[in-house]
Scaffold this active site. Structure first.
Site, PDB file in Angstrom:
ATOM      1  CD  GLU A   1      -2.665  -1.247   2.565  1.00  0.00           C
ATOM      2  OE1 GLU A   1      -3.671  -1.975   2.597  1.00  0.00           O
ATOM      3  OE2 GLU A   1      -2.266  -0.578   3.546  1.00  0.00           O
TER       4      GLU A   1
ATOM      5  CD  GLU B   1      -6.428  -6.325  -2.412  1.00  0.00           C
ATOM      6  OE1 GLU B   1      -5.942  -6.426  -3.563  1.00  0.00           O
ATOM      7  OE2 GLU B   1      -5.736  -6.189  -1.389  1.00  0.00           O
TER       8      GLU B   1
END
Length: 695
Positions: A434, A628
């Protein structure tokens, strides 16, 4: 007379009435005339005001003063005790006020989230009260001009004037709330058939709805005055308002909605640490099950720590070549992830994939290549962004190491790229892939809902901070905050993140801007080279969902992760501008959570509000957005919330996710799935059937 005694006497006189000497000093002429001419009748004096509160306490203390001017011991003790008790009461009342304010903000946030998600109200992320009133009025069939003029379409515009309430101008519009919803409130029957009028003081209109208070009253009756929207019986619950605005629709019917492709992420252990395909038959079984569910493709992590694990620029792809060939047999698309982070270094992890061993060897000699917290603890989740342009990795910089890895992958699998097997490439830009700092690492002892810690204390990032402070002209700002708490602190427990804390000071704004700029610079540097390595291939960047403490002013958890997103500005805008520059697809992590009273009280979390801000900020800039899920299992409601987020109902621009990635905590085989019914979830995403999942 002692100084303390004098202060007590003066306080009492001030709160009650002036002394005779003070009157004579203020008007000496009147005093002289009264003494010289006894025939002049004295003017009637106003009755002394009865002292209250602390003035009464001070007056009582003054009355107990001895003739010599010294208060007696009993009176002095009583005064001190009363003063201490009053201070404690003020502190308690202040805390009660804060709790009421937080409760009000939670209700307001839920109402806004519901209006956005279920009512399709085009409210901006930082909407003010005028935006909400205009949206509600338009939903009810009114026309709202840019200057605030509001009228029905069948009527001509009213004359330009303002109504006034006291000295403040106000604007009145008819509320779209139906009378049927009002009947459920315990109010007088006369209120049931009359729509309330929402009035707002324009001069007090805030910049954010976090501090908005709506007052409702009946214009035909003043018998029931308006009260706080939290305690008022006329206050409508957020769920009731949402139901009324969105009534008549089939909430779980997704037939005919936009087609959202679904990719399933393969288990991390499918490739072992020696870059071998661990279980070929097991992979075939999983892929066969996916094919039966009409899954559109799979996601495969390509681990830097495995492929270039032992020697620099010695890449081993054999296991991935075999895996890609098996996937190709099932005619499924592949999204690959350039995973430049470690995996599994937690107490419960059964599998560990570290950074390359040669990187760890360099780290033993130079620990500053890793992110560092204020106490000097290092995390090996990923490399520090401070070395992106420092040649400390055997003569290469950080971004050069990433580029060499990506370019070698593109060269190794050029034949599969030519056949169109790879639909996209995701670039890992931080921990867990991330785009964020490793601010809430469980390895460091972090537990939800801690605010995390700043990760900028390695020598390379500190050098950058000193340059930035010197350029700003304040060299003494070249430091991290010393009152920002620990990993598991709450915002109100710190001097930096509390209400009106240092985060909003001149120094705080400088530091947080630099901290967030380092994040965007890292993304810009890596994506510039990724665009060269993967020409004409879709590039994906994963954006985290840091929703705890979202309802506080400082947004502490987001800030320590690198998103400078307090209530007075949009912290995602500069990040998305950089991503737009490289035409990437944003993959946003969807929690599937709903705000509940526990989360609101414990962590002031707002996953729905965060999702709304992030998705609309990206869509407004023309970015492609995907989703997601987290690894947590979801119930039926959580599943439906994810579908609602993926393709919002009645969006006038028909915006929706370009695809959705499903993560499973264990290998996906028949009967072992995380959603209650993955088959139904996929069909809902494809727009084939309703969302009424099998219980």
């Amino acid at each position: 007379m002692s100084s303390s005694g004098m202060m007590t006497i003066n306080t009492g006189l001030t709160d009650s009435q002036p002394s005779k000497n003070e009157k004579e000093m203020q008007n000496p002429q009147s005093s002289t005339n009264a003494n010289q001419d006894p025939t002049i009748e004295p003017q009637p004096q106003p009755q002394p005001r009865r002292p209250r509160g602390f003035a009464a306490t001070a007056a009582a203390a003054a009355a107990s003063v001895s003739p010599t001017g010294t208060p007696s011991g009993t009176a002095a003790a009583s005064t001190g005790s009363s003063t201490g008790k009053g201070k404690r009461e003020r502190e308690k009342e202040k805390e009660r006020t804060k709790l009421r304010e937080r409760h009000r903000r939670a209700i307001t946030s839920r109402m806004l989230a519901g209006l956005r998600q279920y009512g399709n109200f085009p409210l901006p992320a930082r909407a003010d009260m005028n935006d909400v009133l205009a949206a509600l009025a338009r939903e009810a069939g009114w026309t709202v001009e840019p200057d605030g003029t509001t009228y029905r379409l069948r009527h001509s515009p009213p004359p330009q004037h303002h109504q006034h309430l006291g000295a403040f101008p106000v604007r009145s519009v008819e509320s779209p709330i139906s009378a049927s919803s009002l009947k459920s409130c315990s109010v007088k029957a006369t209120l049931d058939c009359q729509p309330p009028v929402v009035r707002i003081d324009e001069s007090l209109s805030p910049a954010s709805l976090d501090s908005v208070v709506i007052a409702e009253r009946d214009t035909r009756s003043e018998k029931y005055p308006s009260t706080s929207p939290i305690n008022s019986v006329e206050c409508l619950e957020a769920d009731q308002l949402i139901q009324d605005v969105h009534s008549g629709e089939h909430e779980n019917d997704f037939t005919g909605t936009q087609y959202v492709p679904v990719f399933i992420k393969l288990s991390t252990g499918v490739i072992n640490n020696f870059c071998q395909l661990a279980d070929t038959e097991g992979v075939r079984q999983v892929l066969s099950h996916m094919k039966s569910l009409n899954v559109d493709g799979v996601v495969v992590d390509c681990w830097w720590g495995i492929v270039e694990g032992w020697n620099p620029q010695k890449y081993v792809w054999s296991g991935y070549r075999e895996l890609f060939n098996v996937i190709q047999e099932f005619k499924m698309k592949i999204q690959v992830v350039m995973a430049f982070h470690e995996y599994g270094r937690t107490d419960t992890a059964e599998l560990l994939i570290s950074l390359p061993q040669w990187i760890l060897e360099i780290g033993k000699e130079n620990q500053d290549i890793f992110f560092t917290d204020r106490e000097g603890r290092r995390t090996t989740e990923c490399l520090s962004w401070g070395i992106d342009k420092e040649r400390v990795l055997n003569g290469r910089t950080g971004i050069e190491v990433y580029f060499d890895f990506m370019r070698n992958f593109r060269t190794e699998f050029d034949d599969l790229f030519a056949e169109g097997l790879f639909s996209a490439v995701e670039i890992g830009l931080g921990p867990s892939g991330e785009l964020r700092y490793p601010s809430f690492s469980e390895r460091m002892g972090w537990r939800y809902p801690g605010i995390g810690e700043f990760q900028c204390y390695d020598k390379y990032l500190q050098q950058n901070l000193r340059k930035a402070a010197k350029l700003r002209g304040h060299s003494f700002w070249a430091r991290g905050p010393d009152n920002a708490g620990q990993y598991n602190s709450r915002p109100h427990e710190t001097g930096f993140f509390c209400e009106r804390g240092d985060y909003d000071s001149y120094y705080g704004r400088f530091f947080l801007h630099w901290y967030a700029q380092s994040l965007t610079d890292h993304a810009d540097n890596v994506l510039s080279l990724a665009s060269l390595a993967f020409e004409e291939t879709k590039i994906i960047v994963k954006v985290p969902a840091i929703y705890w403490w979202y309802k506080t002013s400082s947004h502490a958890a987001e800030v320590t992760a690198g998103y400078y997103n307090p209530t007075n500005q949009d912290g995602y805008s500069p990040v998305f501008e950089v991503l737009k520059k490289h035409s990437v697809t944003i993959k946003f992590v969807c929690s599937g959570l709903q705000v509940c009273s526990y989360e609101s009280d414990e962590a002031f979390a707002d996953p729905e509000g965060l999702s709304w801000q992030v998705l609309n900020s990206a869509w407004d800039r023309g970015l492609t957005v995907a989703g997601e899920n987290t690894l947590s299992c979801f119930d039926r409601e959580g599943c439906l919330r994810i579908i609602e987020t993926a393709k919002p109902r009645n969006d006038p621009d028909h915006r929706h996710f370009s695809f959705f990635v499903y993560q499973q905590p264990s290998p996906l085989v028949e009967g072992v799935i995380c959603f209650l019914d993955l088959d139904y979830f996929i069909k809902c995403m494809h727009g084939d059937i309703t969302g009424d999942l099998v219980p």
